[in-house]
Structure formats: C-alpha cells, structure tokens
Scaffold this active site. Structure first.
Site, PDB file in Angstrom:
ATOM      1  N   LEU A  65      -2.444  -4.564   8.137  1.00 34.36           N
ATOM      2  CA  LEU A  65      -2.930  -5.411   7.053  1.00 34.36           C
ATOM      3  C   LEU A  65      -3.933  -4.651   6.183  1.00 34.36           C
ATOM      4  CD1 LEU A  65      -3.277  -8.512   9.360  1.00 34.36           C
ATOM      5  CD2 LEU A  65      -1.722  -8.345   7.393  1.00 34.36           C
ATOM      6  N   THR A  94      -6.544   0.013   8.673  1.00 38.54           N
ATOM      7  CA  THR A  94      -7.839   0.703   8.579  1.00 38.54           C
ATOM      8  C   THR A  94      -8.864  -0.342   8.165  1.00 38.54           C
ATOM      9  OG1 THR A  94      -6.776   2.745   7.864  1.00 38.54           O
ATOM     10  CG2 THR A  94      -9.138   2.533   7.431  1.00 38.54           C
ATOM     11  N   LYS A 169     -11.079   7.452  12.487  1.00 44.07           N
ATOM     12  CA  LYS A 169     -10.357   7.409  11.209  1.00 44.07           C
ATOM     13  C   LYS A 169     -11.319   7.619  10.024  1.00 44.07           C
ATOM     14  CE  LYS A 169      -7.419   6.104   7.965  1.00 44.07           C
ATOM     15  NZ  LYS A 169      -6.271   6.858   7.545  1.00 44.07           N
TER      16      LYS A 169
HETATM   17  P1  NAD Z   1       0.064  -2.790   1.533  1.00 44.18           P
HETATM   18  O1  NAD Z   1      -0.825  -3.557   0.620  1.00 44.18           O
HETATM   19  O2  NAD Z   1       1.261  -2.096   0.995  1.00 44.18           O
HETATM   20  O3  NAD Z   1       0.567  -3.749   2.729  1.00 44.18           O
HETATM   21  C1  NAD Z   1      -0.195  -4.770   3.298  1.00 44.18           C
HETATM   22  C2  NAD Z   1       0.751  -5.940   3.551  1.00 44.18           C
HETATM   23  O4  NAD Z   1       0.040  -6.963   4.234  1.00 44.18           O
HETATM   24  C3  NAD Z   1       1.314  -6.554   2.262  1.00 44.18           C
HETATM   25  O5  NAD Z   1       2.733  -6.534   2.297  1.00 44.18           O
HETATM   26  C4  NAD Z   1       0.750  -7.979   2.263  1.00 44.18           C
HETATM   27  O6  NAD Z   1       1.645  -8.938   1.716  1.00 44.18           O
HETATM   28  C5  NAD Z   1       0.539  -8.194   3.753  1.00 44.18           C
HETATM   29  N1  NAD Z   1      -0.422  -9.254   4.040  1.00 44.18           N
HETATM   30  C6  NAD Z   1      -1.650  -9.468   3.520  1.00 44.18           C
HETATM   31  N2  NAD Z   1      -2.213 -10.556   4.064  1.00 44.18           N
HETATM   32  C7  NAD Z   1      -1.320 -11.043   4.959  1.00 44.18           C
HETATM   33  C8  NAD Z   1      -1.310 -12.168   5.833  1.00 44.18           C
HETATM   34  N3  NAD Z   1      -2.343 -13.006   5.887  1.00 44.18           N
HETATM   35  N4  NAD Z   1      -0.228 -12.370   6.607  1.00 44.18           N
HETATM   36  C9  NAD Z   1       0.840 -11.526   6.542  1.00 44.18           C
HETATM   37  N5  NAD Z   1       0.898 -10.457   5.726  1.00 44.18           N
HETATM   38  C10 NAD Z   1      -0.161 -10.224   4.949  1.00 44.18           C
HETATM   39  O7  NAD Z   1      -0.901  -1.747   2.283  1.00 44.18           O
HETATM   40  P2  NAD Z   1      -0.457  -0.432   3.096  1.00 44.18           P
HETATM   41  O8  NAD Z   1      -0.478   0.745   2.192  1.00 44.18           O
HETATM   42  O9  NAD Z   1       0.735  -0.737   3.916  1.00 44.18           O
HETATM   43  O10 NAD Z   1      -1.745  -0.266   4.040  1.00 44.18           O
HETATM   44  C11 NAD Z   1      -1.933  -1.082   5.197  1.00 44.18           C
HETATM   45  C12 NAD Z   1      -3.119  -0.532   5.966  1.00 44.18           C
HETATM   46  O11 NAD Z   1      -2.853   0.836   6.303  1.00 44.18           O
HETATM   47  C13 NAD Z   1      -4.424  -0.527   5.162  1.00 44.18           C
HETATM   48  O12 NAD Z   1      -5.476  -0.888   6.033  1.00 44.18           O
HETATM   49  C14 NAD Z   1      -4.547   0.927   4.683  1.00 44.18           C
HETATM   50  O13 NAD Z   1      -5.899   1.322   4.481  1.00 44.18           O
HETATM   51  C15 NAD Z   1      -3.935   1.674   5.863  1.00 44.18           C
HETATM   52  N6  NAD Z   1      -3.376   2.995   5.540  1.00 44.18           N
HETATM   53  C16 NAD Z   1      -2.610   3.167   4.418  1.00 44.18           C
HETATM   54  C17 NAD Z   1      -2.099   4.448   4.143  1.00 44.18           C
HETATM   55  C18 NAD Z   1      -1.237   4.668   2.913  1.00 44.18           C
HETATM   56  O14 NAD Z   1      -0.981   5.850   2.573  1.00 44.18           O
HETATM   57  N7  NAD Z   1      -0.764   3.624   2.232  1.00 44.18           N
HETATM   58  C19 NAD Z   1      -2.352   5.527   5.005  1.00 44.18           C
HETATM   59  C20 NAD Z   1      -3.113   5.304   6.158  1.00 44.18           C
HETATM   60  C21 NAD Z   1      -3.617   4.022   6.420  1.00 44.18           C
END
Ligand code: NAD
Length: 296
Positions: A65, A94, A169
């Site tokens: 999330l 994260t 992290k």
């Molecule tokens: P994203 O915004 O693409 O995905 C998050 C998802 O969570 C969305 O699809 C959203 O609809 C869903 N969501 C939000 N609230 C919700 C709820 N109450 N119930 C169900 N679903 C819900 O983000 P992401 O890029 O996938 O990143 C996710 C996590 O991973 C973050 O914490 C980010 O910091 C971490 N992260 C991202 C990357 C990257 O390169 N994108 C790399 C390492 C870590």
C-alpha cells in the site's frame, strides 16, 4: 498451495501478486481500483470485493500500500477482524517505523504474527520477481514468511525485530539519495572543468569515487549502462517516491537523535526538484537542477 490474501495491486503489488499466483498459490486479490483488479485476474489471481474478503481463510496476507495511514486503516478496519489467528501477515509497503511497529503490535495483541518486509528494486524487479526484501519480525515468523517472499524476490534478509525492515529501507534510500546527488555534482563539475563525461566515468568508476549511482544508474544520457537518463528520465524511481522515503528517514532520524546532515540536504534538494515539476521523473534528473537546466 497456500491461500494468500493480497491487498494493493498497484505498480509494485500487481507484479508481486502475479508472481505468487505463478508460484502455484491461490491468491485472493483486492484493490480499490477496478483496472488493477482486472489486471490481477489476467495474471491468475482471484479478484475479491474487499480486503476483509481477501483475508478470510488466508494462510498469509500480503499488503503493498502507499503509506502508513493506508496500512494502519486496512489492517485495523478490514484484516484483523477477518483473518484466521494462524495466518502470517506481511506488509511490504514502505511506511514509517512507528506505524509498522504499531500495526505489528496490534497484530500481536490479537495473537497474529506479522512481518514488515519493504522492498528494494523498482517495478521491473517486482514484475520479474527479483526484489530485495528487508524483513523485520521474529525469527520464527521470518522462517514462515521466507518461502512466500522468495517467490517475489531474489534476496530476502532478516533485519531484526518488528520495524527493522523499515529502518533498513529508509537508511538505504537515504544513502542512495545522497549518493545520487554527489554523483550528479561530480559529473556536472567534471564537465565544467572540461572533462569528457565518458572519460570521467571510465576513471571514477575504477577509482575511489565509484558507487552504484554512477556505475549502475548513471545520471547522464549516453554514459555507462542504459538508465532512465537515456529515456529522458521517464520510468525508473520517481523523485516523489525518493522524497517520500527521505521524509520518512528525517522523521526516524529526529526520533532516534541521529545526525544526518547529508540526508537532510538530500531531502531539501529533492523537495526543490519536486517543486520545480520533477516529481514524476526519475530521481537522477536532479543533475538538471544542479546544472540550472529546465526540468521538464
Ligand atoms: P501504487 O500507488 O502504484 O499502488 C498502491 C495501490 O494501493 C493502488 O493500486 C491503490 O489503489 C491501492 N490502495 C490504496 N488504498 C487501498 C485500500 N484501502 N485498499 C486496497 N487498495 C488500496 O504504489 P506502488 O508504486 O505500487 O508502491 C507501493 C509501495 O511500495 C509504496 O509504499 C512505495 O513506497 C513502495 N515502493 C515502490 C517502489 C516503486 O518503484 N514504485 C519501489 C520500492 C518500494
């Protein structure tokens, strides 16, 4: 085959859930986005109508999330009330260390084991199943969670008790933010001093200034391996996400009384970059800010 509830099928979670399904597990997937649910279905997961439904009868629950408030509310309002007491909870988002510890301690009060297991590696690594997981929680919970995490990543390391995964992290990403800026400064100055950037790369990548931001993620187009710089800073690791991680690091440093002058400078510079319109671009675009070039 285990039954796994997966919540949060975004850029990262979509590929991770797909890899669990590919590994032969029964993945009950939920996201607020219909498009994300449709992609999960195509990838072999079973879309369900709520996070609570995903957690019902699950042996493992995995969440991916955006931030601490989402993790706190999804677990408190949906998952804790639905999941069996024998399940293992794995939050891969994260988030701030305080939220990670609060949610795992609330889980513990309900007799549930929980791991914080944030990842390093971007969307490509999530899709390919080659993420690095840094994991906080008990040794026993780690042993149970490791085979599931191994289906989504190639490196899975136990960092210590609950919250330690998040601590590792943000320390790593604080180092990355500062090292990227230092690498950009060096390239920008080398050019002003009349050095050819490829020649400087050849020298510094074999000298004591060598670091990952230079050799694997060079911020200049046409120098070193192919990186987001070669795609006009599209894709890669967004400045907005780096800024999020640096803010988490500054909060943790203040709580712990750690001196982090380089991390603080990196946070300020990434805030300037985001304010200048660079939030969605790869974080190596900060070289343009240092060169006084327009960002977008
Ligand atoms: P994203 O915004 O693409 O995905 C998050 C998802 O969570 C969305 O699809 C959203 O609809 C869903 N969501 C939000 N609230 C919700 C709820 N109450 N119930 C169900 N679903 C819900 O983000 P992401 O890029 O996938 O990143 C996710 C996590 O991973 C973050 O914490 C980010 O910091 C971490 N992260 C991202 C990357 C990257 O390169 N994108 C790399 C390492 C870590």
């Amino acid at each position: 085959m285990a039954r796994i509830g997966f919540v949060g099928l975004g850029n990262m979670g979509g590929g991770m859930a797909a890899n669990l399904a590919k590994g032969g597990h029964d993945v009950r997937a939920f996201d607020l986005s219909e498009a994300a649910l449709a992609r999960a279905k195509e990838a072999g997961c079973l879309p369900v109508g709520s996070a609570a439904e995903a957690a019902t009868d699950a042996e493992f629950v995995v969440s991916m999330l955006p931030a601490g408030q989402h993790v706190r509310s999804v677990y408190a309002e949906q998952i804790f009330g639905a999941v069996p007491g024998s399940a293992l909870l794995l939050d891969c988002s994260t988030i701030d260390i305080a939220s990670a510890r609060a949610v795992s301690s609330a889980a513990g009060e309900k007799g549930l084991a929980m791991l914080d297991a944030p990842v390093s590696g971007g969307i490509a690594a999530a899709n390919a199943g080659t993420l690095t997981f840094m994991v906080g929680g008990s040794a026993e919970a780690f042993k149970r969670g490791e085979p599931i995490l191994s289906l989504m990543g190639k490196t899975v390391i136990h960092a210590g008790g609950n919250g330690s995964g998040q601590a590792a992290k943000i320390c790593n990403n604080m180092l990355l933010g500062a090292s990227m800026i230092a690498t950009c400064e060096a390239f920008a100055m080398a050019q002003k001093l009349g050095l050819d950037p490829q020649t400087f790369f050849d020298i510094s990548s074999k000298s004591s200034g060598q670091n990952w931001s230079m050799t694997s993620y060079c911020p200049l187009p046409g120098v070193g391996p192919e990186t987001p710089a070669d795609r006009d800073y599209q894709g890669g690791f967004a400045t907005g996400l780096m800024l999020k991680d640096l803010k988490l690091a500054m909060q943790a440093a203040a709580d712990a009384g750690a001196a982090v002058p380089m991390g603080a400078a990196a946070e300020s510079l990434y805030q300037v970059l985001a304010n200048a319109g660079g939030g969605a671009l790869d974080f190596s675009v900060i070289i343009k800010l240092l060169n006084g070039e327009s960002i977008s």
